[in-house]
Design an enzyme around this catalytic site. Structure first.
Site, PDB file in Angstrom:
ATOM      1  N   ARG A   1       5.687 -12.645   9.676  1.00 17.41           N
ATOM      2  CA  ARG A   1       6.402 -11.390   9.451  1.00 17.41           C
ATOM      3  C   ARG A   1       7.829 -11.526   9.947  1.00 17.41           C
ATOM      4  O   ARG A   1       8.114 -12.299  10.845  1.00 17.41           O
ATOM      5  CB  ARG A   1       5.733 -10.258  10.234  1.00 17.41           C
ATOM      6  CG  ARG A   1       4.362  -9.895   9.766  1.00 17.41           C
ATOM      7  CD  ARG A   1       3.749  -8.879  10.706  1.00 17.41           C
ATOM      8  NE  ARG A   1       4.112  -7.523  10.329  1.00 17.41           N
ATOM      9  CZ  ARG A   1       3.369  -6.752   9.540  1.00 17.41           C
ATOM     10  NH1 ARG A   1       2.243  -7.198   9.044  1.00 17.41           N
ATOM     11  NH2 ARG A   1       3.738  -5.528   9.247  1.00 17.41           N
TER      12      ARG A   1
ATOM     13  N   LYS B   1       4.834   1.416   9.460  1.00 18.63           N
ATOM     14  CA  LYS B   1       4.796   2.735   8.829  1.00 18.63           C
ATOM     15  C   LYS B   1       4.285   3.782   9.803  1.00 18.63           C
ATOM     16  O   LYS B   1       4.726   4.925   9.789  1.00 18.63           O
ATOM     17  CB  LYS B   1       3.879   2.683   7.614  1.00 18.63           C
ATOM     18  CG  LYS B   1       4.355   1.739   6.531  1.00 18.63           C
ATOM     19  CD  LYS B   1       3.227   1.514   5.531  1.00 18.63           C
ATOM     20  CE  LYS B   1       3.621   0.475   4.484  1.00 18.63           C
ATOM     21  NZ  LYS B   1       2.441  -0.014   3.769  1.00 18.63           N
TER      22      LYS B   1
ATOM     23  N   GLU C   1       0.873  -1.164   0.000  1.00 18.92           N
ATOM     24  CA  GLU C   1       0.000   0.000   0.000  1.00 18.92           C
ATOM     25  C   GLU C   1       0.916   1.222   0.000  1.00 18.92           C
ATOM     26  O   GLU C   1       1.796   1.327   0.862  1.00 18.92           O
ATOM     27  CB  GLU C   1      -0.887  -0.001   1.249  1.00 18.92           C
ATOM     28  CG  GLU C   1      -1.896   1.120   1.178  1.00 18.92           C
ATOM     29  CD  GLU C   1      -2.759   1.286   2.414  1.00 18.92           C
ATOM     30  OE1 GLU C   1      -2.739   0.407   3.295  1.00 18.92           O
ATOM     31  OE2 GLU C   1      -3.445   2.324   2.473  1.00 18.92           O
TER      32      GLU C   1
END
Ligand code: ATP
Ligand code: MG
Length: 563
Positions: free
Chosen positions: A262, A272, A37
């Site tokens: 992850r 982020k 994204e």
């Protein structure tokens, strides 16, 4: 451990792909995608996803798309798109002509939504966001249906078209899937598919004032692109039944989603949202601050991309979340830099050293090896003269036990040049601080060895004062004081664990003239100190270096002890 020897053949995702190929599933096609994204910069955790998505496609003769999941115009910007492209290229991956945007599919998604409404599987809801949250229930309590859940199809179609036409203000209505308000999986409790948002989009401009929600859009994007293996992180496991529901309800091509863990590291955070906070609070300078674990940050710091890929190989593809030791990452960085970085001499905290018996205006040049690890790297000339700079640390007026470097009366080697003996010091009258060290050299030891083979206990680096260049060096430490930055007292947040001394700037370093004109991004080993990378802040007047890593390898030491 040598990362380059690690095998990548045996993880569970590759096993699935191999089995699918054996069964000729998807006609032997392997199609993956990396779907960031564009709402921030990529971090070193993303390197794992990139390595998996692009790596597996390449390994099995498939293709990997780069697709921007740009469904939320409020948080997305062209700057992020550009940075993501730069970062993936830097890691060495290529999507050829397959650069896609979720926003290119907005019309198709809209048509799919109409299809679901017509099938009685989606409805327009007038509840407010807060009410929707209340009605949704909790993990232990089922949700309850919205009073608008049974709107007739015709009314839903009419309202949804008017939503798109811009008749309603932000947030007034949403489109929801009609699934099951009592599902034990909260994601299936009539999730929102579209919201009204009068916002300009980096790609579609003002064409839309309704935007698809991530969970509605994501599976469709994969389906539209014919993705065979949709690889994502574990947090999407609970969303998979929803993606499945949408694809089945529409009767469209169905990619297989496979989740992996992850990649996380100690002493840093990878989100982020956290980066944004640290930038806003002025803790770091920007997304490419060399202390941040962003790909742009570690690139500026001097990490070679190969080191990150090696970490991915060593860590492999896991099914459970874990946190890797940051020291292991630094170990991989050192291994890579050791192979490829030219050695140079640079003095971080200079102390003047005068060789009293060396002729005033004489200059000699010594041959220095560029990289003992690389026989093809050759040698360079290092100028030598009467006045040198050495590290303050390499001299002690009163040497403590086990200190073998320079001290009054002691003979040591200055690398590549001569054996020198300390004869005295000059001190600042007021502070008593040593300002100059006086020595004599033995002309018979040219090159650094004595004809009588007498031994000295240390060899130090140096630069010639008159020939050296001034440089600024930025030394970095962990951004956080705790291994787990999210381990905080109640009411505090991760910023309470910030290391306020993560940056130290040395402004009067002296480096050998060989480095004049060194290009930003180029990497060197400063002998005995560490690996350094030329910073883009460098100008014609001032060289600026980032310390990439020190030479001390804690991780290798621990590994040895364990063996
Ligand atoms: P963040 O949580 O840092 O904001 P994100 O998951 O929102 O990251 P995306 O742009 O959605 O960022 O990520 C793109 C892809 O990278 C996703 O498929 C996601 O699963 C994967 N990814 C994100 N973080 C990691 C990580 N730490 N390790 C491995 N893969 C990751
Ligand atoms: Mg995400």
């Amino acid at each position: 451990m040598d990362g380059t020897n690690s095998t990548t053949s045996g993880d569970f995702i590759r096993d699935i792909v191999r089995q699918d190929l054996a069964k000729n599933k998807n006609n032997g096609r392997v199609q993956t995608r990396f779907p960031p994204e564009p709402n921030g910069y990529l971090h070193i955790g993303h390197a794992r996803a990139i390595w998996i998505d692009f790596g597996i496609a390449a390994e099995f003769g498939g293709k990997c798309n780069l697709r921007f999941d740009d469904t939320n115009p409020v948080k997305e910007e062209q700057e992020y798109i550009d940075a993501i492209i730069r970062d993936i290229r830097w890691l060495g991956f290529d999507w050829e002509d397959r650069l896609y945007y979720a926003s290119s599919y907005f019309e198709q998604m809209y048509q799919f939504a109409l299809q679901l409404i017509e099938a009685g599987k989606a409805y327009v809801d007038d509840l407010t966001a807060e009410q929707i949250r209340e009605y949704r229930g909790t993990l232990t309590q089922p949700g309850k249906p919205s009073p608008y859940r049974d709107r007739p199809v015709a009314e839903n179609l009419d309202l949804f078209k008017r939503m798109r036409a811009g008749e309603f203000p932000d947030g007034l209505r949403v489109l929801r899937a009609k699934i099951d308000m009592a599902s034990p999986n909260i994601n299936l409790r009539d999730p929102v598919m579209y919201r009204i948002l009068h916002a300009s989009h980096p790609h579609t401009g003002d064409a839309w004032c309704i935007y698809p929600m991530y969970d509605w859009a994501h599976g469709l994007e994969d389906s539209i692109e014919g993705v065979t293996h949709s690889l994502c992180t574990l947090e999407f496991e609970d969303h998979r039944p929803l993606y499945d529901w949408f694809l089945d309800a529409l009767g469209v091509y169905h990619p297989q989603q496979i989740e992996f863990a992850r990649l996380n590291f100690t002493y840093t955070v990878m989100s982020k949202r956290f980066f944004r906070r640290m930038i806003e609070e002025g803790i770091v300078r920007g997304y490419d601050d060399p202390r941040l674990p962003t790909l742009s940050g570690v690139r500026r710091r001097g990490y070679p991309p190969e080191a990150l890929l090696n970490v991915c190989k060593i860590m492999g593809v896991a099914k459970t979340n874990s946190t890797a030791d940051f020291a292991m990452l630094e170990h991989c960085v050192r291994e890579e830099l050791n192979k490829h970085s030219p050695r140079v001499m640079g003095v971080m905290r200079p102390l003047r050293l005068i060789i009293d018996n060396y002729p005033e205006d004489q200059v000699e040049e010594f041959d220095a090896q560029n990289n003992p690890e690389d026989p093809t790297s050759g040698t360079r000339k290092v100028p030598f003269s009467r006045v040198l700079y050495i590290e303050q640390d390499d001299f002690r007026e009163v040497p403590p036990p086990k200190y073998f470097r320079l001290a009054p009366g002691r003979e040591i080697r200055i690398k590549y040049a001569y054996l020198i003996t300390c004869t005295g010091v000059t001190k600042d009258q007021q502070t008593g601080e040593v300002t100059e060290v006086h020595c004599t050299y033995d002309p018979a030891t040219r090159g650094g060895d004595a004809p009588d083979h007498r031994k000295v206990k240390s060899t130090i680096h140096w630069v010639s004062a008159a020939h050296s260049l001034q440089a600024e060096v930025r030394l970095y430490d962990n951004l956080f004081t705790k291994e787990n930055p999210n381990d905080v007292a109640e009411g505090a947040d991760f910023l309470s664990n910030i290391n306020r001394n993560s940056l130290e700037v040395l402004t009067s370093c002296r480096i050998e003239p060989f480095l004049a004109g060194a290009a930003p991004g180029s990497r060197y080993q400063f002998e005995r100190i560490g690996y350094f990378c030329v910073d883009p802040d460098t100008t014609a007047k001032k060289l600026v270096f980032n310390r990439t890593v020190s030479l001390r390898d804690d991780w290798a030491k621990i590994q040895k002890q364990q063996e």
